[in-house]
Design an enzyme around this catalytic site. Structure first.
Site, PDB file in Angstrom:
ATOM      1  N   ARG A 117      -7.568 -13.816  -1.270  1.00 51.22           N
ATOM      2  CA  ARG A 117      -6.620 -12.457  -1.406  1.00 51.22           C
ATOM      3  C   ARG A 117      -7.550 -11.296  -0.730  1.00 51.22           C
ATOM      4  O   ARG A 117      -8.554 -10.879  -1.523  1.00 51.22           O
ATOM      5  CB  ARG A 117      -6.142 -11.985  -2.911  1.00 51.22           C
ATOM      6  N   HIS A 144       2.362 -12.804   2.305  1.00 54.36           N
ATOM      7  CA  HIS A 144       1.952 -13.236   1.186  1.00 54.36           C
ATOM      8  C   HIS A 144       2.820 -14.624   0.861  1.00 54.36           C
ATOM      9  O   HIS A 144       3.897 -14.872   0.381  1.00 54.36           O
ATOM     10  CB  HIS A 144       2.635 -12.453  -0.139  1.00 54.36           C
ATOM     11  N   GLN A 147       3.819 -16.444  -2.359  1.00 52.73           N
ATOM     12  CA  GLN A 147       4.868 -15.807  -3.019  1.00 52.73           C
ATOM     13  C   GLN A 147       6.179 -16.616  -2.437  1.00 52.73           C
ATOM     14  O   GLN A 147       7.353 -16.855  -3.412  1.00 52.73           O
ATOM     15  CB  GLN A 147       4.783 -14.477  -2.877  1.00 52.73           C
ATOM     16  N   ASP A 235      10.377  -5.200  -3.797  1.00 50.83           N
ATOM     17  CA  ASP A 235       8.866  -5.330  -4.117  1.00 50.83           C
ATOM     18  C   ASP A 235       8.455  -3.537  -4.342  1.00 50.83           C
ATOM     19  O   ASP A 235       9.132  -3.094  -3.701  1.00 50.83           O
ATOM     20  CB  ASP A 235       8.372  -5.965  -2.967  1.00 50.83           C
ATOM     21  N   CYS A 273       8.761 -10.014  -7.021  1.00 53.42           N
ATOM     22  CA  CYS A 273       7.388 -10.689  -6.893  1.00 53.42           C
ATOM     23  C   CYS A 273       6.604 -10.525  -8.036  1.00 53.42           C
ATOM     24  O   CYS A 273       5.739 -11.199  -8.522  1.00 53.42           O
ATOM     25  CB  CYS A 273       6.640 -10.686  -5.509  1.00 53.42           C
ATOM     26  N   ARG A 301       5.341 -19.879  -9.150  1.00 50.53           N
ATOM     27  CA  ARG A 301       4.026 -19.832  -8.448  1.00 50.53           C
ATOM     28  C   ARG A 301       3.290 -21.026  -8.600  1.00 50.53           C
ATOM     29  O   ARG A 301       2.630 -21.699  -7.852  1.00 50.53           O
ATOM     30  CB  ARG A 301       3.359 -18.528  -8.625  1.00 50.53           C
TER      31      ARG A 301
HETATM   32  N1   CP Z   1       3.051 -11.612  -7.132  1.00 53.50           N
HETATM   33  C1   CP Z   1       1.766 -11.511  -7.247  1.00 53.50           C
HETATM   34  O1   CP Z   1       1.207 -12.023  -6.310  1.00 53.50           O
HETATM   35  O2   CP Z   1       1.324 -11.201  -8.221  1.00 53.50           O
HETATM   36  P1   CP Z   1      -0.084 -10.658  -8.479  1.00 53.50           P
HETATM   37  O3   CP Z   1      -0.497  -9.485  -7.681  1.00 53.50           O
HETATM   38  O4   CP Z   1      -0.568 -10.520 -10.166  1.00 53.50           O
HETATM   39  O5   CP Z   1      -1.083 -11.965  -8.113  1.00 53.50           O
HETATM   40  N1  NVA Z   2       3.330  -5.772  -1.796  1.00 57.81           N
HETATM   41  C1  NVA Z   2       2.460  -5.794  -2.906  1.00 57.81           C
HETATM   42  C2  NVA Z   2       2.597  -7.140  -3.475  1.00 57.81           C
HETATM   43  C3  NVA Z   2       1.891  -7.443  -4.664  1.00 57.81           C
HETATM   44  C4  NVA Z   2       1.925  -8.833  -5.246  1.00 57.81           C
HETATM   45  C5  NVA Z   2       1.127  -5.540  -2.533  1.00 57.81           C
HETATM   46  O1  NVA Z   2       0.640  -5.816  -1.487  1.00 57.81           O
HETATM   47  O2  NVA Z   2       0.416  -4.709  -3.292  1.00 57.81           O
END
Ligand code: CP
Ligand code: NVA
Length: 316
Positions: A117, A144, A147, A235, A273, A301
């Protein structure tokens, strides 16, 4: 003499090397991963083990925080008979300036799969370019895709299939939206995206989506997007790393909240999400309401990523 009369597109013999964007899979590969996810979910519910990654190890590199991604990947590796190593921003020499390409080659000598990540998508591409093992995108600023696997699995469960389902996205044209748009197009889902001006999906996402069967329409009007939608997805308006833009973004997204007013005439399932910022992109009643499927998405997930990891390491 062969009796095989199946003329459908054959499954590629090998899965992609990496999963950085949804379209690293072919539409057939995506379907296969979702099918395996359903199998794993059923087996888990029945108490049947499926140690398809016994003895395998995954490294998980995190530059940003996470609840679902970290716990679902780590739990998934345990359930598959493997092991996962959490590496936060202060846990590796990356925090002291070791180049990603060096980290990538060193980790490749130990583990069977790397999940990361990161902020910059180009950093993930560099990590993958130097890795001898599959690299999985656990979220970047641009995408992502894990997701999206869970989202499509959830929609498949809700509707019994995906082709012809109508989806709406309301809010920011962000990482989650971009992967969802490509995934929908690949799965034959027709999507309408409502974003304010300046926060649209990028051109590359729209061009990629155009090459698949599902359509992606764009509008600035949330009411247009949710009309006739079977699922409505949003989101956060302020993604991780965008905190300095908070005031500007909250002003731009005024009127884009999923709430009882916008969904007054809609029976659509509500997707998010998570984490949800109640009072911003969605109100509490909508997250907690009878049409909300956000907990099903979150659980999925686990199942979807297990199927992805198993496929990347073991093949279709
Ligand atoms: N939806 C998602 O990726 O959640 P987290 O940021 O908690 O991993
Ligand atoms: N769009 C959000 C998603 C978190 C899972 C972010 O990038 O923070």
């Amino acid at each position: 003499m062969s009796t095989n009369t199946d003329t459908s597109t054959p499954m590629p013999a090998q899965p992609p090397n990496h999963f950085l964007t949804v379209d690293d899979l072919s539409p057939e590969g995506l379907e296969s991963v979702l099918d395996l996810a359903s199998t794993y979910k059923h087996q888990l519910g029945a108490g049947e083990s499926h140690a398809d990654l016994a003895g395998k190890t995954m490294a998980m590199l995190f530059e940003k925080p996470s609840t679902r991604t970290r716990v679902s990947f780590e739990t998934g590796m345990t359930q598959l008979g493997g092991h996962a190593i959490f590496l936060g921003p202060d846990d590796t020499q990356l925090g002291r300036g070791e180049p990603l390409k060096d980290t990538s080659r060193a980790l490749s000598g130990y583990v069977d799969v790397i999940m990361a990540r990161l902020f910059d998508h180009s950093d993930l591409e560099e990590l993958a370019a130097y890795a001898d093992v599959p690299v999985v995108n656990g979220l970047t600023d641009d995408a992502h895709p894990c997701q999206t696997l869970a989202d499509l699995l959830t929609m498949k469960e809700l509707f019994g299939g995906l082709d012809g389902v109508k989806a709406a996205w309301v809010g920011d044209g962000n990482n989650v939206a971009q992967s969802f748009a490509v995934g929908c197009a690949m799965a034959g889902v027709d999507l309408t995206v409502a974003t304010p001006e300046g926060y649209e999906l990028d051109d590359e996402t729209l061009e990629t989506a155009e090459s698949y069967t599902g359509t992606v329409e764009t509008t600035t009007d949330p009411e247009v997007a949710v009309a006739d939608a079977d699922v409505v997805y949003t989101d956060v308006w302020v993604s991780m790393g965008q905190e300095a833009e908070r005031d500007e973004k909250l002003a731009a997204f005024d009127g884009y909240q999923l709430n009882g007013d916008l969904l007054a005439d809609s029976d659509a399932y509500v997707m998010h999400c998570l984490p949800a910022h109640r009072g911003e992109e969605v109100d509490d009643e909508t997250v907690e309401g009878e049409h909300s499927v956000v907990w099903q998405q979150a659980e999925n997930r686990l199942h979807a990523q297990k199927a992805l990891m198993s496929t990347l390491v073991n093949g279709y």
